[in-house]
Design an enzyme around this catalytic site. Structure first.
Site, mmCIF file in Angstrom:
data_model
loop_
_atom_site.group_PDB
_atom_site.id
_atom_site.type_symbol
_atom_site.label_atom_id
_atom_site.label_comp_id
_atom_site.label_asym_id
_atom_site.label_seq_id
_atom_site.Cartn_x
_atom_site.Cartn_y
_atom_site.Cartn_z
ATOM 1 N N ASP A 64 8.887 -10.121 3.033
ATOM 2 C CA ASP A 64 8.486 -9.384 2.131
ATOM 3 C C ASP A 64 7.360 -8.583 2.859
ATOM 4 O O ASP A 64 6.369 -9.152 3.485
ATOM 5 C CB ASP A 64 7.804 -10.218 1.342
ATOM 6 N N TYR A 156 3.847 7.509 -5.927
ATOM 7 C CA TYR A 156 4.656 7.398 -5.005
ATOM 8 C C TYR A 156 4.255 8.575 -3.945
ATOM 9 O O TYR A 156 4.028 8.278 -2.567
ATOM 10 C CB TYR A 156 6.104 8.118 -5.458
#
Length: 258
Positions: A64, A156
């Site tokens: 992760d 984003y």
């Protein structure tokens, strides 16, 4: 396997699909040993197996990118398996499609944690190994959305702009250490992210596939999408280029010019 990167060792985060997979296969095709790192063991192993079946060297790694301990362990795995870390490709990323007033704070944090903090932590974990090796090529995956903003992509775009600033700063920090740091800015590539965009941005009565084709024709001067294989080719160039550092290179069919 022989090639221009024979004897080199790499990791690719987000390496099990899309652009990350394309880069992992390209690196392996040029002889590099590759640790394919992703959140899912089965998908990472599938790409590693694909590389091994083609005669290359590859191992999976479950990570992760928001967890520094995972990334330190990934770098240790590369060094343990292959002796050194030469090439770090930080490709793991997520997307969010919503107007600014509709973006929840938790969603903003998720995008920033993966796309920005994940790149920072990956580089932080890789640098000591590259210093030990007196050689390094760090390749961060940004986006054309890191150079031009688009409606409903503010979170984003903000994350990808941040990657470019981080890349340029880090390149200057490491310029005397034999380590280059560059960013790739892909355009319209048929990946899971663009599947999401095609669904979210489709017009009334339009299918996701029709939305995808419309965006290509509207936005890309060449009138065709880019491919993971093409992005992989650019990654190979950056892995081989000793004097290119601090750059953000578009691969977008003419979509952007800066």
């Amino acid at each position: 396997m022989t090639g221009r990167l024979a004897g080199r060792a790499a990791y690719v985060t987000g390496g099990s699909r899309g652009i990350g997979r394309g880069i992992a296969l390209a690196l392996a095709g040029e002889g590099a040993a590759v640790v394919v790192a992703d959140t899912e063991a089965a998908s990472a192993e599938a790409v590693a197996a694909e590389i091994r079946e083609a005669g290359g060297r590859a191992e999976p790694c479950v990570i992760d990118v928001r967890n520094y301990g995972d990334l330190v362990g990934m770098v240790e795995q590369v060094e343990r398996q292959y002796g050194q870390l030469d090439i770090a490709v930080n490709c793991a990323g997520v997307i969010s499609v919503a107007s600014v007033e509709d973006v929840e704070e938790a969603e903003w944090d998720r995008v920033m944690d993966v796309n920005v903090k994940g790149v920072f932590l990956s580089c932080k974990a890789a640098i000591p190994a590259m210093r030990r090796n007196a050689f390094g090529r760090i390749i961060n995956i940004s986006s054309v959305s890191g150079k031009d903003g688009y409606p409903k992509l503010a979170a984003y775009s903000a994350s990808k702009y941040a990657v470019l600033g981080f890349t340029n700063s880090l390149a200057k920090e490491l310029a005397r250490d034999g380590i280059t740091v560059n960013a790739i800015c892909p355009g319209v590539v048929k990946t899971q992210m663009w599947d999401t965009l095609s669904e979210e941005l489709k017009e009334q009565g339009e299918t996701p596939e029709e939305s995808w084709l419309r965006h290509i024709l509207e936005f890309v001067p060449q009138g065709r999408p880019q491919t993971p294989e093409e992005v992989g080719g650019l990654a190979i160039y950056l892995a081989l280029a000793p004097s290119v550092t601090g750059q953000s290179i578009n691969i977008d069919g003419g979509l952007t010019s800066h």
